[in-house]
Design a protein around this motif. Sequence first.
Motif, PDB file in Angstrom:
ATOM      1  N   MET A   1      -1.845 -40.398 -11.829  1.00 36.80           N
ATOM      2  CA  MET A   1      -0.432 -40.204 -12.181  1.00 36.80           C
ATOM      3  C   MET A   1       0.146 -41.519 -12.691  1.00 36.80           C
ATOM      4  N   THR A   2       0.827 -41.467 -13.812  1.00 32.87           N
ATOM      5  CA  THR A   2       1.358 -42.670 -14.445  1.00 32.87           C
ATOM      6  C   THR A   2       2.603 -43.167 -13.728  1.00 32.87           C
ATOM      7  N   LYS A   3       2.591 -44.442 -13.351  1.00 30.62           N
ATOM      8  CA  LYS A   3       3.737 -45.037 -12.672  1.00 30.62           C
ATOM      9  C   LYS A   3       4.723 -45.632 -13.680  1.00 30.62           C
ATOM     10  N   ALA A 198       6.634 -39.078 -23.554  1.00 30.35           N
ATOM     11  CA  ALA A 198       5.881 -37.876 -23.184  1.00 30.35           C
ATOM     12  C   ALA A 198       4.654 -37.712 -24.075  1.00 30.35           C
ATOM     13  N   PHE A 199       4.839 -37.912 -25.368  1.00 38.78           N
ATOM     14  CA  PHE A 199       3.711 -37.784 -26.301  1.00 38.78           C
ATOM     15  C   PHE A 199       2.655 -38.836 -26.007  1.00 38.78           C
ATOM     16  N   PHE A 200       3.088 -40.055 -25.777  1.00 33.93           N
ATOM     17  CA  PHE A 200       2.140 -41.130 -25.502  1.00 33.93           C
ATOM     18  C   PHE A 200       1.364 -40.840 -24.220  1.00 33.93           C
ATOM     19  N   ASN A 201       2.065 -40.490 -23.176  1.00 26.58           N
ATOM     20  CA  ASN A 201       1.438 -40.239 -21.881  1.00 26.58           C
ATOM     21  C   ASN A 201       0.462 -39.066 -21.951  1.00 26.58           C
ATOM     22  N   LYS A 202       0.823 -38.043 -22.696  1.00 22.51           N
ATOM     23  CA  LYS A 202      -0.023 -36.852 -22.821  1.00 22.51           C
ATOM     24  C   LYS A 202      -1.360 -37.182 -23.472  1.00 22.51           C
ATOM     25  N   ASN A 203      -1.351 -38.154 -24.388  1.00 18.33           N
ATOM     26  CA  ASN A 203      -2.539 -38.424 -25.192  1.00 18.33           C
ATOM     27  C   ASN A 203      -3.416 -39.565 -24.690  1.00 18.33           C
ATOM     28  N   ILE A 204      -2.901 -40.375 -23.771  1.00 17.03           N
ATOM     29  CA  ILE A 204      -3.671 -41.523 -23.280  1.00 17.03           C
ATOM     30  C   ILE A 204      -4.352 -41.154 -21.967  1.00 17.03           C
ATOM     31  N   PRO A 205      -5.680 -41.099 -21.960  1.00 14.76           N
ATOM     32  CA  PRO A 205      -6.382 -40.694 -20.736  1.00 14.76           C
ATOM     33  C   PRO A 205      -6.286 -41.748 -19.640  1.00 14.76           C
ATOM     34  N   VAL A 210       3.359 -47.599 -17.044  1.00 17.98           N
ATOM     35  CA  VAL A 210       4.122 -48.030 -18.211  1.00 17.98           C
ATOM     36  C   VAL A 210       5.236 -48.949 -17.738  1.00 17.98           C
ATOM     37  N   SER A 211       5.470 -49.993 -18.502  1.00 12.49           N
ATOM     38  CA  SER A 211       6.548 -50.936 -18.202  1.00 12.49           C
ATOM     39  C   SER A 211       7.599 -50.789 -19.300  1.00 12.49           C
ATOM     40  N   ILE A 212       8.806 -50.395 -18.906  1.00 13.57           N
ATOM     41  CA  ILE A 212       9.849 -50.088 -19.889  1.00 13.57           C
ATOM     42  C   ILE A 212      11.130 -50.808 -19.503  1.00 13.57           C
ATOM     43  N   GLY A 213      11.694 -51.539 -20.455  1.00 12.41           N
ATOM     44  CA  GLY A 213      12.905 -52.290 -20.183  1.00 12.41           C
ATOM     45  C   GLY A 213      14.008 -52.043 -21.182  1.00 12.41           C
ATOM     46  N   HIS A 214      13.833 -52.544 -22.396  1.00 15.10           N
ATOM     47  CA  HIS A 214      14.910 -52.519 -23.389  1.00 15.10           C
ATOM     48  C   HIS A 214      15.428 -51.102 -23.633  1.00 15.10           C
ATOM     49  N   ALA A 215      14.518 -50.171 -23.916  1.00 16.02           N
ATOM     50  CA  ALA A 215      14.944 -48.800 -24.204  1.00 16.02           C
ATOM     51  C   ALA A 215      15.611 -48.164 -22.996  1.00 16.02           C
ATOM     52  N   LEU A 216      15.023 -48.364 -21.825  1.00 18.76           N
ATOM     53  CA  LEU A 216      15.566 -47.743 -20.614  1.00 18.76           C
ATOM     54  C   LEU A 216      16.979 -48.236 -20.328  1.00 18.76           C
ATOM     55  N   GLN A 230      15.110 -40.785 -13.622  1.00 22.17           N
ATOM     56  CA  GLN A 230      14.610 -39.450 -13.297  1.00 22.17           C
ATOM     57  C   GLN A 230      14.052 -38.744 -14.529  1.00 22.17           C
ATOM     58  N   MET A 231      14.666 -38.983 -15.685  1.00 22.29           N
ATOM     59  CA  MET A 231      14.170 -38.382 -16.929  1.00 22.29           C
ATOM     60  C   MET A 231      12.790 -38.928 -17.285  1.00 22.29           C
ATOM     61  N   TYR A 232      12.601 -40.233 -17.115  1.00 24.23           N
ATOM     62  CA  TYR A 232      11.280 -40.816 -17.360  1.00 24.23           C
ATOM     63  C   TYR A 232      10.251 -40.264 -16.385  1.00 24.23           C
ATOM     64  N   LEU A 233      10.599 -40.214 -15.121  1.00 24.18           N
ATOM     65  CA  LEU A 233       9.661 -39.714 -14.120  1.00 24.18           C
ATOM     66  C   LEU A 233       9.256 -38.273 -14.408  1.00 24.18           C
ATOM     67  N   HIS A 234      10.210 -37.480 -14.839  1.00 25.68           N
ATOM     68  CA  HIS A 234       9.919 -36.089 -15.180  1.00 25.68           C
ATOM     69  C   HIS A 234       8.933 -36.008 -16.345  1.00 25.68           C
ATOM     70  N   LYS A 235       9.171 -36.811 -17.385  1.00 26.52           N
ATOM     71  CA  LYS A 235       8.293 -36.784 -18.560  1.00 26.52           C
ATOM     72  C   LYS A 235       6.901 -37.313 -18.215  1.00 26.52           C
ATOM     73  N   LEU A 236       6.817 -38.291 -17.346  1.00 27.04           N
ATOM     74  CA  LEU A 236       5.516 -38.852 -16.977  1.00 27.04           C
ATOM     75  C   LEU A 236       4.727 -37.932 -16.061  1.00 27.04           C
ATOM     76  N   LYS A 237       5.390 -37.350 -15.076  1.00 26.44           N
ATOM     77  CA  LYS A 237       4.681 -36.551 -14.084  1.00 26.44           C
ATOM     78  C   LYS A 237       4.383 -35.137 -14.577  1.00 26.44           C
ATOM     79  N   ALA A 238       5.203 -34.638 -15.461  1.00 23.81           N
ATOM     80  CA  ALA A 238       4.988 -33.275 -15.959  1.00 23.81           C
ATOM     81  C   ALA A 238       3.706 -33.157 -16.745  1.00 23.81           C
TER      82      ALA A 238
END
Length: 240
Positions: A1-3, A198-205, A210-216, A230-238
């Motif tokens: 699971m992606t953190k 979501a697209f990136f996470n779906k395609n990277i095995p 992921v480390s996210i700052g500026h956009a977040l 919560q929106m990021y967590l949903h996209k990553l865990k889904a």
Amino acid sequence: MTKLSVNINKIATLRNSRGGDVPNVVQFAKDVQRFGAEGVTVHPRPDERHIRYQDARDLKPEIYTEYNIEGNPVDSFVELVLNVKPTQVTLVPDAVDAITSNAGWDTIKHNHFLVDVIKEFQQNGIRTSIFVDPVLEQIEGAKATGTDRIELYTEAFAHQYSLGNKEAIKPYVDSSVLANSLGLGINAGHDLSLDNIAFFNKNIPDLLEVSIGHALIAESLYLGVENVIQMYLHKLKALS
């Protein structure tokens, strides 16, 4: 699971623009963890234009998730990391005058330097990661340094994805497949956002973090920090 690790540099930038201690970076780190973030990232630079070295020290007792300190391993940075002992150190070859990180390591050219630095961190119980471009030779070079993980530099993907070019994911997929086969953990960061994560996470095995700052932080100006996390967590865990 992606953190999800939240980079809080921009909070320090805002604080420094007025002096004083508003917003307080330690309190913000505590809040993002309370909102569900699974890590906190800081990137102190020698000129301390955003995160200061003292911030990195002050944050240590307040981070109960994963603590990631990233930066160019100049002597002062190495000393800081060895003193603080975060969960992870991410080595980034950014120049002193760089506005933000803009390239990965040449892991072949700098092999000996990286081997020595990585060994020192690992001997002190600190997990290591190297910031790299999605180039197969550089992934192989990263393996030769003894690093635990790589962090894929995702600016090129993010830019091309915003133009509608989904094929930009291919070198990242190829690099990840190779990294997995070599036993390297995979992190990613730079310009990832709610639009592309979501697209990136779906395609990277087997993407670990992921480390996210500026956009977040920018997205949070409109939507609120807790909601955005919560929106990021949903996209990553889904899609994990």
